[in-house]
Enzyme design. Structure first.
Site, PDB file in Angstrom:
ATOM      1  N   GLY A   1       0.821  -1.199   0.000  1.00 55.79           N
ATOM      2  CA  GLY A   1       0.000   0.000   0.000  1.00 55.79           C
ATOM      3  C   GLY A   1       0.856   1.250   0.000  1.00 55.79           C
ATOM      4  O   GLY A   1       1.753   1.379   0.828  1.00 55.79           O
ATOM      5  N   SER A   3      -0.498   4.598  -0.565  1.00 55.95           N
ATOM      6  CA  SER A   3      -1.301   5.809  -0.582  1.00 55.95           C
ATOM      7  C   SER A   3      -0.823   6.846   0.415  1.00 55.95           C
ATOM      8  O   SER A   3      -1.072   8.043   0.238  1.00 55.95           O
ATOM      9  CB  SER A   3      -2.780   5.469  -0.316  1.00 55.95           C
ATOM     10  OG  SER A   3      -2.915   4.781   0.916  1.00 55.95           O
ATOM     11  N   ILE A   6       4.199   5.132   5.683  1.00 57.17           N
ATOM     12  CA  ILE A   6       5.351   4.257   5.522  1.00 57.17           C
ATOM     13  C   ILE A   6       5.390   3.643   4.124  1.00 57.17           C
ATOM     14  O   ILE A   6       6.439   3.583   3.482  1.00 57.17           O
ATOM     15  CB  ILE A   6       5.353   3.165   6.605  1.00 57.17           C
ATOM     16  CG1 ILE A   6       5.657   3.782   7.980  1.00 57.17           C
ATOM     17  CG2 ILE A   6       6.362   2.067   6.285  1.00 57.17           C
ATOM     18  CD1 ILE A   6       5.532   2.812   9.146  1.00 57.17           C
ATOM     19  N   TYR A 135      -4.405  -5.201  18.072  1.00 58.91           N
ATOM     20  CA  TYR A 135      -3.371  -4.781  17.126  1.00 58.91           C
ATOM     21  C   TYR A 135      -2.057  -5.479  17.452  1.00 58.91           C
ATOM     22  O   TYR A 135      -1.382  -6.010  16.552  1.00 58.91           O
ATOM     23  CB  TYR A 135      -3.193  -3.266  17.177  1.00 58.91           C
ATOM     24  CG  TYR A 135      -2.100  -2.759  16.272  1.00 58.91           C
ATOM     25  CD1 TYR A 135      -2.321  -2.592  14.907  1.00 58.91           C
ATOM     26  CD2 TYR A 135      -0.836  -2.459  16.771  1.00 58.91           C
ATOM     27  CE1 TYR A 135      -1.314  -2.141  14.067  1.00 58.91           C
ATOM     28  CE2 TYR A 135       0.180  -2.014  15.944  1.00 58.91           C
ATOM     29  CZ  TYR A 135      -0.063  -1.849  14.598  1.00 58.91           C
ATOM     30  OH  TYR A 135       0.944  -1.404  13.770  1.00 58.91           O
TER      31      TYR A 135
END
Length: 235
Positions: A1, A3, A6, A135
């Protein structure tokens, strides 16, 4: 990814080194272009999307040498405040998305007898995270998966490594969601923890710190299993 955050920094770092880079986004037509990076559509939670993205890259480049699994989401809240459905949704992105893409690329990497899979973990893959337990659990899973995978694939010349960022100044907190079953018993401490985490992220390392470590992990002649990616602002 690629967008934001990082992922975007990683794509730029590879492009600057002269790599042919394919960056993914769920909505590539609305993603701001990254110089030297070809954008393609990918949703890591969708089997068909993963298969199509890998097929497109192989058709255009002829091979795949380095895969960076970077997609991630977060949930703020106590374990008791997070429903099973919300936990499953988190793992679909943070863990099973990574597994999907890894399974899709491994046939190509094995056939060419070489390649590298770089999974973006976290210091929360080996440290506790109160009010971020789900998480942390997803990142612990990434650690275990990567270490085991590396033993399975190294005989084919394919190595798997995990890069472990600390607090990094990205839009992570804006994209994270709060637990969907909040309880008053946890409210005061939860809000305090969220405030502390947001401040730490705001004052965290630049994403370029992580990007440089990822490039090193991709190009080391003899890769390590784990690469800490923490500058002065990290843990």
């Amino acid at each position: 990814g690629v967008s934001s955050g990082i992922g975007r920094a990683i794509a730029s770092a590879f492009a600057e080194k002269g790599f042919e880079v394919f960056g993914t986004s769920r909505s590539p037509h609305t993603t701001e272009p990254v110089f030297g990076v070809e954008l393609i559509q990918l949703d890591v939670t969708d089997d068909a999307s993963v298969a199509a993205a890998v097929s497109t890259i192989v058709q255009r480049a002829g091979r795949i040498d380095i895969v960076v699994n970077n997609a991630g989401a977060g949930v703020f809240g106590a374990a008791e405040e997070t429903s099973i459905a919300q936990a499953q949704q988190l793992f679909e992105t943070n863990f099973f998305g990574l597994v999907r893409l890894t399974r899709a690329v491994l046939p190509y990497l094995r056939a060419q007898r070489g390649g590298r899979i770089i999974n973006i973990g976290s210091v929360l893959g080996f440290l506790p995270s109160p009010y971020g337990s789900l998480y942390a659990a997803s990142k612990h899973a990434v650690e275990g998966f990567t270490e085991s995978l590396d033993h399975e694939t190294r005989e084919f010349g394919v190595r798997a490594v995990v890069v472990e960022p600390g607090y990094t100044n990205t839009s992570f907190e804006a994209n994270a969601t709060e637990a969907d079953s909040p309880l008053e018993s946890y409210a005061a401490i939860r809000q305090h923890v969220i405030q502390v985490i947001n401040e730490a992220l705001h004052n965290g390392d630049d994403p370029d710190v992580v990007a440089r470590v990822v490039v090193k992990a991709a190009t080391d002649r003899t890769p390590k299993l784990r690469y800490p990616a923490r500058g002065p602002a990290g843990y």
